[in-house]
Design a protein around this motif. Structure first.
Motif, PDB file in Angstrom:
ATOM      1  N   THR A 138      11.351  27.136  11.769  1.00  0.00           N
ATOM      2  CA  THR A 138      10.570  26.117  11.821  1.00  0.00           C
ATOM      3  C   THR A 138       8.531  27.016  11.528  1.00  0.00           C
ATOM      4  O   THR A 138       8.921  27.687  12.062  1.00  0.00           O
ATOM      5  N   PRO A 140       4.652  26.037  12.927  1.00  0.00           N
ATOM      6  CA  PRO A 140       3.748  24.725  13.979  1.00  0.00           C
ATOM      7  C   PRO A 140       3.228  24.186  12.452  1.00  0.00           C
ATOM      8  O   PRO A 140       2.566  25.248  12.001  1.00  0.00           O
ATOM      9  N   GLU A 142      -0.435  21.316  13.668  1.00  0.00           N
ATOM     10  CA  GLU A 142      -1.291  21.109  14.702  1.00  0.00           C
ATOM     11  C   GLU A 142      -1.831  19.331  14.097  1.00  0.00           C
ATOM     12  O   GLU A 142      -2.282  19.531  12.885  1.00  0.00           O
ATOM     13  N   ASP A 189       4.559  18.050  13.227  1.00  0.00           N
ATOM     14  CA  ASP A 189       4.946  18.757  14.414  1.00  0.00           C
ATOM     15  C   ASP A 189       5.177  20.081  13.860  1.00  0.00           C
ATOM     16  O   ASP A 189       4.889  21.065  13.900  1.00  0.00           O
ATOM     17  N   TYR A 190       6.558  20.337  12.810  1.00  0.00           N
ATOM     18  CA  TYR A 190       6.646  21.642  12.105  1.00  0.00           C
ATOM     19  C   TYR A 190       6.694  20.830  10.569  1.00  0.00           C
ATOM     20  O   TYR A 190       7.550  19.721  10.114  1.00  0.00           O
ATOM     21  N   ARG A 203      11.212  31.030  16.083  1.00  0.00           N
ATOM     22  CA  ARG A 203      10.855  29.804  14.979  1.00  0.00           C
ATOM     23  C   ARG A 203      11.685  29.088  15.121  1.00  0.00           C
ATOM     24  O   ARG A 203      12.298  28.401  13.677  1.00  0.00           O
TER      25      ARG A 203
END
Length: 283
Positions: A138, A140, A142, A189-190, A203
């Protein structure tokens, strides 16, 4: 031609014997990689039979990925330890390239499978499905990231997978945290890719084995909130509640369709019966 000259090959003969072009020999002469054994007063180049072996070394190292400059340096300092060191470096480079090819083959197979499956899928009809445990690599995101930042992080994600030789499947996933889904903050979110085998490390995110509410969304990414709302209604109608993340995978995206209205995504939300939660609390 004198007896001395008869021991040598002309440029044409040498090129034909070694399976290269005269232009290649001229270039090698020009850069000092392989110069003729001698050049006569008329400018004709002559090569020795022994130089066939030098050209063979050049061809092998070139096919292994060495630059002409690297090969020139080796020939000028030719010895067994240097050869072993160079061949080990080239073997490593070839193994890295082979891994890249395997990952690209995996990507293409996954894209084919997902695209063919999308064409047979019923849309906007929720269901419950059991899933096995899955692992994801993954990156991240924002809240507030725009399209430009999303594209930047998608590129960063792909570079990370490439740099760390991650054995992942092709389709891009997005992961939405439980709290985000429940509060209707639907920006993911990912960014993620599913791994082909369990893996521990930076990750890595595990999608737990269990029951998931699943729906196939057809349309642009902007219309996904409508599908999320439909899925929430379905989960409530089954007397269930969300207990984990929401996973969305591109089945048909910009790779296959120009019109965003024809995109297809499979969305799955981890959930369980509300009564299970009550029993657990009592215990």
């Amino acid at each position: 031609m004198s007896d001395h000259h008869s021991q040598y090959l002309t440029t044409s003969e040498f090129a034909r014997t070694c399976g290269v072009t005269k232009h290649t020999l001229f270039h090698y002469d020009e850069i000092g990689l392989l110069k003729p054994e001698f050049t006569n007063s008329k400018g004709y180049r002559y090569y020795s039979i022994q130089q066939c072996y030098v050209l063979d070394i050049i061809n092998v190292l070139k096919r292994a990925g060495s630059s002409l400059q690297e090969i020139k340096g080796f020939i000028q300092n030719q010895n067994t330890p240097v050869l072993i060191k160079l061949l080990k470096e080239k073997l490593h480079d070839l193994e890295v390239e082979q891994n890249k090819i395997k990952r690209m083959q995996s990507f293409l197979r996954g894209a084919i499978e997902m695209t063919e499956l999308a064409k047979e899928t019923m849309y906007d009809i929720p269901s419950l499905e059991e899933y096995e445990e899955e692992y994801f690599i993954t990156t991240p995101l924002e809240q507030g990231d725009g399209d430009r930042e999303f594209a930047h992080k998608l590129n960063e994600h792909r570079e990370y997978c490439e740099r760390h030789f991650m054995d992942c499947e092709g389709p891009i996933w997005t992961i939405l945290a439980k709290d985000s889904f429940e509060s209707c903050d639907y920006y993911p979110d990912y960014i993620a890719n599913k791994l082909r085998a369990p893996f521990q490390g930076e990750r890595i995110m595990v999608k737990p084995k269990g029951l998931y509410a699943v729906i196939h969304h057809k349309g642009s990414y902007e219309t996904m909130p409508e599908t999320y709302s439909l899925l929430k209604t379905y989960i409530a109608s089954k007397d269930m509640q969300v207990c984990g993340n929401t996973y969305a995978v591109d089945m048909l995206s910009y790779f296959a369709e120009k019109n965003p209205d024809d995109y297809v995504l499979r969305i799955s939300v981890e959930c369980h019966k509300q009564c299970n939660q009550v029993v657990m609390k009592q215990l």
